[in-house]
Scaffold this motif. Structure first.
Motif, mmCIF file in Angstrom:
data_model
loop_
_atom_site.group_PDB
_atom_site.id
_atom_site.type_symbol
_atom_site.label_atom_id
_atom_site.label_comp_id
_atom_site.label_asym_id
_atom_site.label_seq_id
_atom_site.Cartn_x
_atom_site.Cartn_y
_atom_site.Cartn_z
ATOM 1 N N ASN A 171 -2.062 1.743 -3.176
ATOM 2 C CA ASN A 171 -0.692 1.117 -2.813
ATOM 3 C C ASN A 171 0.449 0.889 -4.065
ATOM 4 O OD1 ASN A 171 -1.061 0.611 -0.257
ATOM 5 N ND2 ASN A 171 -2.529 -1.168 -0.560
ATOM 6 N N SER A 183 2.390 1.094 7.198
ATOM 7 C CA SER A 183 1.450 -0.217 6.983
ATOM 8 C C SER A 183 0.578 0.228 5.665
ATOM 9 C CB SER A 183 0.420 0.050 7.937
ATOM 10 O OG SER A 183 0.800 -0.353 9.364
ATOM 11 N N PRO A 184 0.380 -0.512 5.094
ATOM 12 C CA PRO A 184 -0.383 -0.396 3.509
ATOM 13 C C PRO A 184 -1.738 0.444 3.752
ATOM 14 C CG PRO A 184 -0.595 -2.840 3.963
ATOM 15 C CD PRO A 184 0.634 -2.251 5.140
ATOM 16 N N LEU A 208 6.385 2.766 3.440
ATOM 17 C CA LEU A 208 5.121 2.823 3.273
ATOM 18 C C LEU A 208 4.473 2.642 4.572
ATOM 19 C CD1 LEU A 208 2.701 2.923 1.261
ATOM 20 C CD2 LEU A 208 2.719 0.527 0.964
ATOM 21 N N CYS A 231 -5.376 0.270 3.470
ATOM 22 C CA CYS A 231 -6.064 -0.708 3.633
ATOM 23 C C CYS A 231 -7.679 -0.426 3.522
ATOM 24 C CB CYS A 231 -6.099 -1.565 5.011
ATOM 25 S SG CYS A 231 -6.344 -0.395 6.511
ATOM 26 N N GLU A 281 3.985 2.718 -3.675
ATOM 27 C CA GLU A 281 5.329 1.598 -3.859
ATOM 28 C C GLU A 281 6.113 2.681 -4.806
ATOM 29 O OE1 GLU A 281 3.920 -2.017 -5.036
ATOM 30 O OE2 GLU A 281 3.019 -2.480 -3.049
#
Length: 162
Positions: free
Chosen positions: A23, A39-40, A37, A42, A27
């Protein structure tokens, strides 16, 4: 300007520290591409992507398919971690070790297939599906964690109905 725009990135990893690092990298990397992005990234299990709709992605990629450690659960039976001698190096006529090696390998192959089935399911028709690196079967390469042979991939298409 490199001509790449509107990239939506989604991903999962089993290890939370890897999720956090991915992440952070995204970014930084995505704003210059005029992308977001989505959804990040996970934490999740790539063999069970029930939350992803069929045919969702233009490309599906995995860097590595993690092999199962101790696929037969031999540690609980032996009271210790299994060693290669427990199933890989049977003497001629040692059918028990040969059978254990076959069963161990079949579990590993089924596990690898479960990842690939999910990758195929979430890829759009004709989209590339990429597996960057794999491990070889533990009895073939005792320095690795266990995996599948290169020959297995071609056979798996018909065996698992990909």
């Amino acid at each position: 300007e490199i001509g790449i725009e509107d990239i939506n990135v989604y991903g999962i990893d089993y290890v939370q520290s890897s999720v956090d690092l991915a992440n952070q990298i995204l970014e930084t990397a995505l704003p210059p591409l005029k992308s977001n992005l989505g959804s990040p990234i996970c934490r999740g299990d790539a063999s069970n992507l029930f939350f992803v709709e069929d045919e969702s992605f233009d490309m599906v990629f995995t860097g590595y398919i993690d092999p199962i450690v101790d696929p037969l659960g031999m540690e609980s039976e032996l009271g210790r971690e299994p060693e290669l001698e427990d199933f890989c190096y049977g003497k001629k006529g040692d059918w028990e070790k040969k059978m254990l090696a076959k069963l161990d390998q079949k579990k590993q192959e089924d596990w690898y297939s479960s990842w690939i089935v999910e990758m195929i399911r979430i890829a759009k028709k004709g989209a590339p599906i990429i597996v960057e690196e794999i491990s070889l079967p533990i009895c073939d390469d005792p320095t690795d964690w266990g995996g599948v042979s290169k020959k297995w991939w071609a056979e798996a298409i018909s065996t698992y109905g990909w």
